[in-house]
Design an enzyme around this catalytic site. Structure first.
Site, PDB file in Angstrom:
ATOM      1  N   HIS A 116      -3.481   5.909   3.619  1.00  0.00           N
ATOM      2  CA  HIS A 116      -4.312   4.760   3.257  1.00  0.00           C
ATOM      3  C   HIS A 116      -3.788   3.447   3.841  1.00  0.00           C
ATOM      4  O   HIS A 116      -4.535   2.638   4.402  1.00  0.00           O
ATOM      5  CB  HIS A 116      -4.344   4.704   1.723  1.00  0.00           C
ATOM      6  CG  HIS A 116      -5.249   3.699   1.123  1.00  0.00           C
ATOM      7  ND1 HIS A 116      -4.844   2.418   0.811  1.00  0.00           N
ATOM      8  CD2 HIS A 116      -6.536   3.777   0.722  1.00  0.00           C
ATOM      9  CE1 HIS A 116      -5.837   1.752   0.258  1.00  0.00           C
ATOM     10  NE2 HIS A 116      -6.879   2.561   0.191  1.00  0.00           N
ATOM     11  N   ASP A 143       0.833  -1.194   0.000  1.00  0.00           N
ATOM     12  CA  ASP A 143       0.000   0.000   0.000  1.00  0.00           C
ATOM     13  C   ASP A 143       0.874   1.253   0.000  1.00  0.00           C
ATOM     14  O   ASP A 143       1.920   1.260  -0.625  1.00  0.00           O
ATOM     15  CB  ASP A 143      -0.925  -0.051   1.227  1.00  0.00           C
ATOM     16  CG  ASP A 143      -2.272   0.591   0.997  1.00  0.00           C
ATOM     17  OD1 ASP A 143      -2.310   1.821   0.841  1.00  0.00           O
ATOM     18  OD2 ASP A 143      -3.290  -0.126   0.971  1.00  0.00           O
ATOM     19  N   SER A 173     -11.279  -0.985  -0.350  1.00  0.00           N
ATOM     20  CA  SER A 173      -9.998  -0.981   0.354  1.00  0.00           C
ATOM     21  C   SER A 173     -10.177  -1.284   1.830  1.00  0.00           C
ATOM     22  O   SER A 173      -9.278  -1.813   2.479  1.00  0.00           O
ATOM     23  CB  SER A 173      -9.317   0.385   0.228  1.00  0.00           C
ATOM     24  OG  SER A 173      -8.617   0.513  -0.970  1.00  0.00           O
TER      25      SER A 173
END
Length: 598
Positions: free
Chosen positions: A239, A180, A419
């Site tokens: 994220h 990520d 996600s």
């Protein structure tokens, strides 16, 4: 488990080598098949549709016997020669962990320029595939403490029923790689973070002032208006830290949120930076995470048995990415990916459409498919992803940072997206692997799907096996209420080629009550093209449980596997049957034996 396209089954069109092929347009391969015959083999080399901007680099896979497959010098000379033939400046960049070559096309190339270079590679019989190095992006839909707010873990309607699983497993002994944006320090996660790596090789994407290194710290992925092909700018997402918190935030520490597999460790692998991240970096991260070797990168001290990829873009799965995933699964790592947030068929997105992965759709608090979630037949399972347009609290709460550009004060925030759904399944996979270390990636996927519950709400387009149920799934792989008694079939049964289904019986007697929730079905079938076969377990009352579906691309031999079936609704005593049908002509096989373990 879905498997990648095989030349034996697929007829792939490579005639359209226009600029459109190299952009975000999803160009579908032409596949011809019927129920009795196979197709003409595909050309040895092929190109594939890809997401992202027009290609500046290509990923080239060579046949195993070619010098370019192992020699960087040979690959470099080949790139230079093909560039001269195409009239372009082409150079070898590096060797990927899968063995493929990364080829740089230089700056300011047009779609037709790229097509010329591709044509040169495509005409070479020593090249097995050539694909653009695609740009991938995070798949969250973020907005801007506290177990009671984590409805996704415990609420009866839309939750994943996680607390009951903690009585059996917390994920200890398992490392989950989060491929990520990297990791920004957070005290509610730090104790469960182990060393990772920064795989971003492009300094413009990396933002941290250098290329690849051992520090996966997330410096922020913000961009200004007009950058990254966007009219408006965006703050840093943090994220990867949000995803990691859902998997393994520290729990029972009197602060913050609970992680699904809070006994597990997270290894952050940084592949996404400003504007996204390239396939080539992601491919190397997948390889390294699972214990494979990547040139120039030290050996991984924290090999991951679970890999989470909450990222992707439009375009079907490329051979280059599929090879990396196959390698990871072959080394024993379960790969979990997000379905995507475009409210479209996930078959048109990557890595959602890749084989050998668990593709996860997102559901909202009422148990329906979230409005943004991708869907379709490639989706394996659904998990809570949230829906903040109804209320901020209806999103998924996890660890974050308050910095708008660079790191500032740690905090928590509700995000929505596939996600956020994917790490729920990655966390569940870690719980399962900890509870039963012998589980293979195929068995983990099978158990997740077999023990899912029907969606409480609706899912137009298909959300796989339903909403994942953590408690039921971990109970199943832990052994449930089974006794360990095994019943075995008495003799072989021939499987007719492209013929009717055949059955092999096992009679069970002397048991009381129903079968266990973790009935083990061991299968030993000889067959020279196992993708031809559909395999079902048939209960005494005639109820059928699908163990294996057919696949037009699984050309491997034999079916030798143990499946876990939740048969708790079935009476144990009676005649059980293994039903097998060969759907395609050309290959034959035999049910050698099979067994039931109660």
């Amino acid at each position: 488990m879905r498997t990648p396209t095989s030349p034996r089954r697929a007829l792939i069109s490579v005639a359209a080598l226009s600029a459109a092929l190299l952009t975000a347009a999803a160009v579908q391969p032409a596949v011809a098949q019927d129920s009795t015959t196979r197709e003409t083999p595909a050309p040895a080399a092929r190109t594939e549709a890809a997401p992202g901007t027009p290609a500046e680099r290509l990923i080239v896979g060579y046949e195993s016997g070619a010098a370019e497959a192992t020699s960087n010098k040979a690959a470099s000379a080949d790139a230079e020669a093909k560039g001269k033939q195409a009239g372009e400046d082409v150079g070898f960049s590096r060797r990927l962990g899968t063995g493929a070559a990364l080829v740089d096309l230089g700056e300011n190339v047009t779609g037709s320029d790229v097509a010329d270079v591709i044509a040169e590679y495509e005409a070479d019989p020593q090249v097995s595939y050539v694909v653009p190095d695609r740009l991938n992006k995070p798949l969250a839909t973020p907005n801007d403490t506290e177990y009671a707010k984590q409805w996704d873990l415990f609420e009866a309607t839309g939750g994943m029923r996680v607390p009951g699983a903690w009585d059996l497993s917390t994920g200890s002994g398992v490392t989950v790689a989060v491929i990520d944006t990297g990791y920004v320090a957070h005290t509610d996660l730090a104790a469960n973070v182990v060393a990772g790596y920064d795989f971003i090789s492009d300094t413009a994407v990396a933002v941290d002032g250098n290329g690849r290194d051992s520090n996966p710290a997330d410096p922020g992925d913000w961009y200004a208006a007009g950058e990254c092909g966007q009219q408006t700018g965006s703050n840093s997402s943090w994220h990867g830290t949000h995803v990691a918190g859902t998997i393994a935030a520290v729990t029972d520490n009197t602060k913050g949120v609970a992680g699904i597999a809070h006994g597990a460790k997270v290894s952050p692998l940084r592949v996404l930076g400003k504007c996204g991240g390239y396939d080539s970096d992601i491919i190397d991260a997948i390889t390294w995470a699972s214990g494979g070797t990547v040139s120039g990168v030290p050996a991984n001290p924290n090999v991951a048995k679970v890999i989470n990829m909450s990222l992707g873009g439009s375009g079907t799965c490329s051979t280059a990415t599929q090879n990396a995933i196959n390698g990871a699964v072959g080394r024993g790592s379960t790969v979990v990916v997000a379905a995507g947030n475009s409210n479209q068929n996930a078959a048109n997105f990557s890595p959602a459409s890749c084989g050998n992965v668990i593709t996860v759709a997102a559901t909202n608090r009422s148990g329906s498919r979230s409005y943004y979630s991708n869907y379709g037949t490639v989706v394996d399972i659904a998990a809570p992803g949230g829906e903040t347009r109804t209320a901020t609290s209806d999103g998924i709460l996890s660890t974050l940072n308050s910095g708008t550009r660079t790191p500032s004060i740690e905090n928590y925030a509700h995000y929505q997206g596939t996600s956020m759904a994917a790490p729920h399944i990655a966390g569940l996979a870690a719980l399962m692997k900890s509870a039963n270390p012998a589980l293979t990636p195929a068995q983990i996927e099978s158990a997740v799907k077999t023990n899912a519950r029907p969606l409480p709400g609706t899912c137009t387009g298909g959300c796989g096996a339903g909403l994942a149920d953590a408690t039921k799934t971990v109970q199943a792989v832990k052994g449930g209420t089974g006794t360990g008694t095994t019943y075995t079939s008495t003799g072989p049964v021939a499987i007719p080629d492209a013929g009717p289904a055949v059955e092999s019986p096992i009679t069970v007697g002397g048991r009381s009550g129903n079968a266990p929730s973790a009935l083990q079905v061991g299968v030993d079938i000889s067959h020279t093209y196992r993708g031809d076969l559909v395999v079902d377990l048939v209960a005494p009352d005639g109820s059928a449980y699908r163990l294996k579906s057919s696949s037009t691309s699984d050309s491997a031999d034999n079916v030798v596997a143990t499946y876990t079936v939740n048969a708790s609704a079935e009476t144990a005593n009676g005649t059980w049957k293994l039903r097998v049908q060969d759907l395609y002509a050309q290959d034959t096989g035999t049910i050698n034996s099979w067994r039931l373990t109660f």
